[in-house]
Design a protein around this motif. Sequence first.
Motif, PDB file in Angstrom:
ATOM      1  N   SER A 105       0.814  -1.145  -0.185  1.00 26.75           N
ATOM      2  CA  SER A 105       0.043  -0.017   0.111  1.00 26.75           C
ATOM      3  C   SER A 105       0.793   1.222   0.108  1.00 26.75           C
ATOM      4  O   SER A 105       2.316   1.370   0.218  1.00 26.75           O
ATOM      5  CB  SER A 105      -0.950  -0.174   1.112  1.00 26.75           C
ATOM      6  N   VAL A 106       0.313   2.401  -0.362  1.00 23.69           N
ATOM      7  CA  VAL A 106       0.903   3.701  -0.159  1.00 23.69           C
ATOM      8  C   VAL A 106       1.707   3.859   1.228  1.00 23.69           C
ATOM      9  O   VAL A 106       2.802   4.295   1.131  1.00 23.69           O
ATOM     10  CB  VAL A 106      -0.056   5.013  -0.582  1.00 23.69           C
ATOM     11  N   SER A 107       0.998   3.725   2.314  1.00 25.47           N
ATOM     12  CA  SER A 107       1.503   3.830   3.583  1.00 25.47           C
ATOM     13  C   SER A 107       2.754   2.833   3.825  1.00 25.47           C
ATOM     14  O   SER A 107       3.692   3.364   4.581  1.00 25.47           O
ATOM     15  CB  SER A 107       0.474   3.698   4.794  1.00 25.47           C
ATOM     16  N   GLU A 108       2.669   1.820   3.379  1.00 21.00           N
ATOM     17  CA  GLU A 108       3.577   0.721   3.633  1.00 21.00           C
ATOM     18  C   GLU A 108       5.039   1.160   2.618  1.00 21.00           C
ATOM     19  O   GLU A 108       6.242   1.031   3.206  1.00 21.00           O
ATOM     20  CB  GLU A 108       3.217  -0.533   3.106  1.00 21.00           C
ATOM     21  N   TRP A 109       4.663   1.801   1.569  1.00 23.13           N
ATOM     22  CA  TRP A 109       6.041   2.328   0.811  1.00 23.13           C
ATOM     23  C   TRP A 109       6.193   3.486   1.427  1.00 23.13           C
ATOM     24  O   TRP A 109       7.675   3.661   1.507  1.00 23.13           O
ATOM     25  CB  TRP A 109       5.457   2.796  -0.694  1.00 23.13           C
ATOM     26  N   ASN A 110       5.465   4.279   2.036  1.00 25.97           N
ATOM     27  CA  ASN A 110       5.940   5.805   2.672  1.00 25.97           C
ATOM     28  C   ASN A 110       6.852   5.343   3.770  1.00 25.97           C
ATOM     29  O   ASN A 110       7.874   5.945   4.294  1.00 25.97           O
ATOM     30  CB  ASN A 110       4.746   6.524   3.038  1.00 25.97           C
TER      31      ASN A 110
ATOM     32  N   ILE B 155       7.802  13.401   3.403  1.00 31.69           N
ATOM     33  CA  ILE B 155       8.906  12.519   3.851  1.00 31.69           C
ATOM     34  C   ILE B 155      10.132  12.721   2.908  1.00 31.69           C
ATOM     35  O   ILE B 155      11.384  12.825   3.301  1.00 31.69           O
ATOM     36  CB  ILE B 155       8.709  10.845   3.634  1.00 31.69           C
ATOM     37  N   LEU B 156      10.061  12.702   1.579  1.00 28.87           N
ATOM     38  CA  LEU B 156      11.257  13.012   0.927  1.00 28.87           C
ATOM     39  C   LEU B 156      11.855  14.376   1.017  1.00 28.87           C
ATOM     40  O   LEU B 156      12.910  14.423   1.158  1.00 28.87           O
ATOM     41  CB  LEU B 156      10.967  12.817  -0.730  1.00 28.87           C
ATOM     42  N   PHE B 157      10.994  15.330   1.168  1.00 32.38           N
ATOM     43  CA  PHE B 157      11.449  16.898   1.355  1.00 32.38           C
ATOM     44  C   PHE B 157      12.120  16.797   2.641  1.00 32.38           C
ATOM     45  O   PHE B 157      13.219  17.508   2.787  1.00 32.38           O
ATOM     46  CB  PHE B 157      10.285  17.605   1.494  1.00 32.38           C
TER      47      PHE B 157
ATOM     48  N   ILE C 170      13.907   3.749  -3.667  1.00 36.04           N
ATOM     49  CA  ILE C 170      12.674   3.220  -3.252  1.00 36.04           C
ATOM     50  C   ILE C 170      11.571   3.912  -3.629  1.00 36.04           C
ATOM     51  O   ILE C 170      10.569   3.231  -4.534  1.00 36.04           O
ATOM     52  CB  ILE C 170      12.471   3.175  -1.678  1.00 36.04           C
ATOM     53  N   TRP C 171      11.616   5.099  -3.888  1.00 32.02           N
ATOM     54  CA  TRP C 171      10.500   6.205  -4.153  1.00 32.02           C
ATOM     55  C   TRP C 171      10.524   5.846  -5.857  1.00 32.02           C
ATOM     56  O   TRP C 171       9.204   5.636  -6.393  1.00 32.02           O
ATOM     57  CB  TRP C 171      10.890   7.405  -4.092  1.00 32.02           C
ATOM     58  N   LYS C 172      11.254   5.588  -6.732  1.00 33.06           N
ATOM     59  CA  LYS C 172      11.073   5.412  -7.912  1.00 33.06           C
ATOM     60  C   LYS C 172      10.592   4.040  -7.956  1.00 33.06           C
ATOM     61  O   LYS C 172       9.916   3.839  -9.156  1.00 33.06           O
ATOM     62  CB  LYS C 172      12.653   5.519  -8.593  1.00 33.06           C
ATOM     63  N   GLU C 173      11.208   3.018  -7.546  1.00 36.82           N
ATOM     64  CA  GLU C 173      10.650   1.805  -7.421  1.00 36.82           C
ATOM     65  C   GLU C 173       9.120   1.522  -7.217  1.00 36.82           C
ATOM     66  O   GLU C 173       8.252   1.154  -7.991  1.00 36.82           O
ATOM     67  CB  GLU C 173      11.314   0.704  -6.314  1.00 36.82           C
ATOM     68  N   MET C 174       8.859   2.230  -6.215  1.00 39.64           N
ATOM     69  CA  MET C 174       7.285   2.595  -5.843  1.00 39.64           C
ATOM     70  C   MET C 174       6.617   3.064  -7.149  1.00 39.64           C
ATOM     71  O   MET C 174       5.408   2.402  -7.376  1.00 39.64           O
ATOM     72  CB  MET C 174       7.304   3.300  -4.837  1.00 39.64           C
TER      73      MET C 174
ATOM     74  N   VAL D  13       2.753   2.646  -7.989  1.00 35.55           N
ATOM     75  CA  VAL D  13       1.740   3.272  -6.932  1.00 35.55           C
ATOM     76  C   VAL D  13       2.036   4.780  -7.046  1.00 35.55           C
ATOM     77  O   VAL D  13       3.343   5.087  -6.936  1.00 35.55           O
ATOM     78  CB  VAL D  13       2.150   2.730  -5.809  1.00 35.55           C
ATOM     79  N   ARG D  14       1.047   5.644  -7.009  1.00 31.76           N
ATOM     80  CA  ARG D  14       1.129   7.051  -7.159  1.00 31.76           C
ATOM     81  C   ARG D  14       1.514   7.796  -5.946  1.00 31.76           C
ATOM     82  O   ARG D  14       0.669   7.402  -4.813  1.00 31.76           O
ATOM     83  CB  ARG D  14       0.043   7.580  -7.790  1.00 31.76           C
ATOM     84  N   SER D  15       2.483   8.605  -5.860  1.00 32.94           N
ATOM     85  CA  SER D  15       2.831   9.265  -4.436  1.00 32.94           C
ATOM     86  C   SER D  15       1.941  10.293  -4.268  1.00 32.94           C
ATOM     87  O   SER D  15       1.196  10.961  -5.213  1.00 32.94           O
ATOM     88  CB  SER D  15       4.201  10.197  -4.697  1.00 32.94           C
TER      89      SER D  15
END
Length: 357
Positions: A19-24, A67-69, A48-52, A58-60
């Motif tokens: 899920s998005v939250s798990e990727w985050n 988180i990235l910022f 990991i973000w690019k893989e996501m 999965v759309r950010s």
Amino acid sequence: MLRYLRLVDDMKEASIALSVSEWNTAIAYAGRCFVRVDALQVESALRIWKEMEHEAGVRSGCVTFNILFDIATKAGKYVLAEMILKEMNARMLHYNRFSYVSFIYYHGLKGDGAGVRRAYRDLVEAGQIVDTVVMNCVIASLIRAGELPAAEQVYERMKRLFHAKTGEFVPHKDWQYSRDLGRILDRVSRSVRRHPERVERLQRSQRKQCLAPDLRTFSIFIDYHVHVTGELHRITILLAEMQDFQIPIQGRIFIKIFRGFAHHGGVKYTSWTTPKLEAVWNSLLTALDAQTKDTQLLKWTVVWVMRAFARCCGRARALQIWEEIRDRWKVVNKYEQGAVEYLLRDVLDGFKTDDRY
């Protein structure tokens, strides 16, 4: 943290969608695995973000970009942080409460006091609710920008607003309470943005917010005076005000104070004198006996107590304190004991240790 990332790898190998939250969470762990964020952690988080997005499809969302910022900002990668913001704006994602607080922090790290004020003003104009967490971020950011007087004005304003609103003391809350409250306040602000007719609800929520200084507020100022000014009398005033707000002096505050003695004591005409150090040590013992929350003899507590006494009182008194510490210290494992003895090898040189732990 590493177990979580391994679990994520296992899920990907088993073709189980995340899920998005798990990727985050995975991005956050990869980028914040150490106290200091460096280029390696930034690279891991971006990978990991690019893989996501590119592999998992999965759309950010806003949280992902927050988180990235935050990771880019803490690593000092300000150009990357600006690029992340541009991408966020290109996707027309709305900033949330945590975005605005991150912007305040970002300008503080850059040493931009005007930017801190502008980011705070943007937070208020966006209808976000101001609480102690936001004010603490403003204070810390102004201090980083070299504007201590402005930070102290914010602190004084917090005290005035608190006494004007309630005049009552609020029990100390932990970081989980602050996190959960922040999420609730963010939901309130989003609800008002979607339904402007609920603006009265937002105003009621703002009026209910407690703006009293908390442990974090005092910790920011004490840390500054320990590392920058060395003004013990200012720290003494802050400790007295902590008592006024019924905030107990916990372990992290003791560590900062002992560190101050280790840095500023042991020289002529210093205010960091031996009697004052002994008084702080006795206060720590009292807190330990009273089992004050979050006050224990942990690794860094022991290290800075010993270094403070070695600096201010000499090696003989430091070794006496070491004996007292060993009677009280509940060592988690021998590795912790070995790490402390290694860090204190210049003080403990020739002193016989034992294996009773």
